[in-house]
Scaffold this active site. Structure first.
Site, PDB file in Angstrom:
ATOM      1  N   HIS A 229       0.897  -0.930  -0.191  1.00 37.44           N
ATOM      2  CA  HIS A 229       0.700   0.214   0.388  1.00 37.44           C
ATOM      3  C   HIS A 229       1.226   1.375   0.024  1.00 37.44           C
ATOM      4  CE1 HIS A 229      -2.804  -2.756   1.923  1.00 37.44           C
ATOM      5  NE2 HIS A 229      -3.456  -1.794   1.558  1.00 37.44           N
TER       6      HIS A 229
ATOM      7  N   ASP B  91      -4.376  -7.851  -7.311  1.00 41.04           N
ATOM      8  CA  ASP B  91      -5.394  -7.890  -7.613  1.00 41.04           C
ATOM      9  C   ASP B  91      -5.944  -7.528  -9.334  1.00 41.04           C
ATOM     10  OD1 ASP B  91      -6.483  -8.366  -4.559  1.00 41.04           O
ATOM     11  OD2 ASP B  91      -5.512  -6.712  -4.955  1.00 41.04           O
TER      12      ASP B  91
ATOM     13  N   SER C 105      -0.319  -8.894   2.080  1.00 39.23           N
ATOM     14  CA  SER C 105      -1.569  -9.148   1.871  1.00 39.23           C
ATOM     15  C   SER C 105      -2.054  -8.519   2.843  1.00 39.23           C
ATOM     16  CB  SER C 105      -1.664 -10.522   0.673  1.00 39.23           C
ATOM     17  OG  SER C 105      -3.558 -10.261   1.661  1.00 39.23           O
ATOM     18  N   SER C 106      -3.156  -7.789   2.989  1.00 37.84           N
ATOM     19  CA  SER C 106      -3.538  -7.802   4.806  1.00 37.84           C
ATOM     20  C   SER C 106      -3.877  -9.523   4.990  1.00 37.84           C
ATOM     21  CB  SER C 106      -4.834  -6.901   4.715  1.00 37.84           C
ATOM     22  OG  SER C 106      -4.061  -5.746   3.920  1.00 37.84           O
TER      23      SER C 106
HETATM   24  O1  PAF Z   1      -8.816  -3.237  -3.287  1.00 32.80           O
HETATM   25  C1  PAF Z   1      -8.865  -3.197  -1.877  1.00 32.80           C
HETATM   26  O2  PAF Z   1      -8.338  -2.853  -0.848  1.00 32.80           O
HETATM   27  C2  PAF Z   1     -10.469  -2.867  -1.922  1.00 32.80           C
HETATM   28  O3  PAF Z   1     -11.371  -3.890  -2.899  1.00 32.80           O
HETATM   29  C3  PAF Z   1     -10.719  -1.364  -2.895  1.00 32.80           C
HETATM   30  C4  PAF Z   1      -9.931  -0.916  -4.099  1.00 32.80           C
HETATM   31  C5  PAF Z   1     -10.024  -0.411  -1.604  1.00 32.80           C
HETATM   32  C6  PAF Z   1     -12.003  -1.658  -2.711  1.00 32.80           C
HETATM   33  O4  PAF Z   1     -13.071  -1.522  -0.746  1.00 32.80           O
END
Ligand code: PAF
Length: 279
Positions: free
Chosen positions: A33, A147, A182-183
């Protein structure tokens, strides 16, 4: 950096910015992130990171309630990479009335792969992402390639809806052993964490086998068998065309065509996804 919880406060915080980039997240932030935020900083004067665990994209049996909410830690991490605004609305602030208007992706992209195993997931994602786009009105929005299908669907939504937003895609950040960050990795116990890298290894093996002449069907079968033999419960292990996941790729590898191998599988009760792009 400021933290805002309402759409009105968000809008006042953005009123003077010449260019705005949005990094949509569900929080519980990791280095992947933070890469998105750093890339966003390089493109826009002001970076907004949204933190919102979006109920609409979780099925009733999924982990909405247990999804980690770690706002204080997230705040410190975002401060360290120079994020300007955190938008962390409550459910009431983002969905003050039941969200009966929704954004549905077409079945060709929305009901395959993740969409087949998580019905309604991409409607939830597209609905919240378009709402966040309306709240922030960014010129740029940053998404991770981990994703991959989500990214493809959002690019398609922006294009079909003529939204004046550039979608910027950022490489997947991996742990030292190759596991995609990943979380949900936080749900893994030590034995599952050690095993988890085999999802990535299986994808790399798919790429190598396909490139060496094994047919797509055979490659996919081998990858499924490999993971099942190690105790995983795979949903899919597929090779697709990178530019359009909904089209069936040729049975055999051809140089010059962009492919992506995509995987979703459960180790213990944790469902992980990953992908590897190649040509
Ligand atoms: O990828 C994510 O964390 C979620 O799908 C998003 C894009 C923030 C939408 O809730």
């Amino acid at each position: 950096m400021i933290l805002v919880h309402t759409v009105d406060d968000l809008r006042s915080s953005l009123s003077k910015a010449k260019s705005v980039a949005l990094v949509p997240t569900m929080g519980n932030l990791h280095a992947g992130h933070l890469d998105l935020v750093e890339n966003a900083k390089a493109r826009a004067e002001l970076v907004v990171t949204s933190i919102f665990v979006n109920r609409l994209q979780f099925a009733p049996h999924e982990d909405f309630d247990s999804y980690p909410r770690t706002l204080e830690q997230d705040r410190a991490k975002l401060e360290s990479v120079g994020c300007d605004v955190i938008f962390a609305p409550s459910e009431r602030a983002l969905y003050p009335v039941p969200q009966t208007f929704k954004v549905h992706p077409g079945a060709d992209l929305g009901d395959i792969l993740e969409g087949e195993f998580r019905p309604g997931f991409f409607t939830g994602v597209c609905t919240v992402v378009s709402k966040l786009f309306n709240c922030v009105q960014p010129q740029f929005a940053f998404f991770g390639k981990k994703d991959y299908q989500q990214l493809s669907i959002i690019k398609s939504m922006v294009s079909q809806m003529a939204l004046p937003i550039e979608i910027v895609q950022v490489q997947t950040r991996r742990e030292v052993d190759g596991l995609a960050m990943s979380s949900r990795n936080g749900y893994l116990n030590p034995a599952q964490r050690a095993e988890a890298v085999h999802l990535y290894l299986a994808l790399c093996q798919m790429r190598e086998s396909f490139k060496s002449g094994v047919t797509k069907e055979h490659v996919e079968q081998e990858a499924l068998s490999y993971l099942i033999s190690r105790g995983w419960r795979p949903d899919y292990m597929c090779i697709r065309l990178a530019q359009d996941l909904s089209l069936n790729p040729p049975e055999n590898y051809s140089p010059g065509i962009d492919f992506v191998a995509l995987a979703a599988a459960k180790v213990g009760e944790t469902r992980l996804i990953d992908n590897v792009q190649f040509n």
